[in-house]
Write an enzyme that holds these catalytic residues in place. Structure first.
Site, PDB file in Angstrom:
ATOM      1  N   ILE A 174     -45.008 -14.715  24.943  1.00 20.61           N
ATOM      2  CA  ILE A 174     -45.407 -14.374  23.571  1.00 20.61           C
ATOM      3  C   ILE A 174     -45.834 -12.906  23.456  1.00 20.61           C
ATOM      4  CG2 ILE A 174     -47.880 -14.983  23.673  1.00 20.61           C
ATOM      5  CD1 ILE A 174     -47.347 -16.614  21.046  1.00 20.61           C
ATOM      6  N   HIS A 181     -46.666 -20.777  36.387  1.00 20.05           N
ATOM      7  CA  HIS A 181     -45.557 -20.148  35.663  1.00 20.05           C
ATOM      8  C   HIS A 181     -45.105 -18.929  36.437  1.00 20.05           C
ATOM      9  CE1 HIS A 181     -49.412 -18.675  34.170  1.00 20.05           C
ATOM     10  NE2 HIS A 181     -48.837 -17.483  34.041  1.00 20.05           N
ATOM     11  N   MET A 182     -43.806 -18.721  36.443  1.00 21.30           N
ATOM     12  CA  MET A 182     -43.250 -17.535  37.079  1.00 21.30           C
ATOM     13  C   MET A 182     -42.767 -16.590  35.985  1.00 21.30           C
ATOM     14  SD  MET A 182     -40.438 -17.282  40.102  1.00 21.30           S
ATOM     15  CE  MET A 182     -38.980 -17.557  39.132  1.00 21.30           C
ATOM     16  N   HIS A 183     -43.337 -15.385  35.961  1.00 21.59           N
ATOM     17  CA  HIS A 183     -42.861 -14.348  35.050  1.00 21.59           C
ATOM     18  C   HIS A 183     -41.533 -13.803  35.580  1.00 21.59           C
ATOM     19  CE1 HIS A 183     -46.834 -13.589  32.970  1.00 21.59           C
ATOM     20  NE2 HIS A 183     -47.269 -14.167  34.073  1.00 21.59           N
TER      21      HIS A 183
END
Ligand code: 5GP
Ligand code: ZN
Length: 121
Positions: free
Chosen positions: A32, A100-102
């Protein structure tokens, strides 16, 4: 699954997101607040607070996150390289406690991985 986890809600479609990919194990969506022209997150559908809780029971979803990164990065326009980041815990500056993997990509180079301290400072 965790009732009040924001990424569980995104993976279940209860909170809208710009979806990049979905299968039975993982969900990928645009961050986001992107910090690069390409910036999306890949998460396991199973609620897993951080990499500290990961074990071999999670290997299928965690493996998929890595295995999909290149294909999805290219699909999103990062055709000349990208960076994957998984922040963990307080020291890792983790903000959302669902793994979470960026995936971050250019077109311009992203710069050094960790900002160096000024010499002599
Ligand atoms: P962390 O610091 O935990 O590795 O990063 C969490 C990331 O999740 C941040 O980059 C933040 O912008 C993103 N994020 C937080 N809430 C939402 C949301 O509701 N939707 C989306 N798409 N991204 C979010
Ligand atoms: Zn969750």
């Amino acid at each position: 699954m965790s009732a009040d986890c924001i990424f569980c809600k995104i993976a279940r479609g209860e909170i809208p997101s710009k979806k990049v990919y979905e299968d039975e194990d993982v969900f990928a969506f645009h961050d986001i607040h992107p910090v690069a022209p390409v910036h999306f997150l890949i998460v396991p559908k199973l609620h897993l607070p951080s990499m500290y809780e990961a074990n071999m029971a999670h290997h299928q979803a965690l493996g998929k996150m890595l295995a999909l990164a290149g294909e999805l990065a290219r699909q999103e326009g990062a055709s000349d390289g990208f960076r994957t980041i998984i922040n963990t815990g307080r020291v890792g500056h983790q903000e959302v406690y669902h793994v979470h993997m960026h995936v971050l990509g250019g077109p311009e180079p992203l710069g050094p991985m960790i900002m160096r301290k000024q010499r002599g400072a």
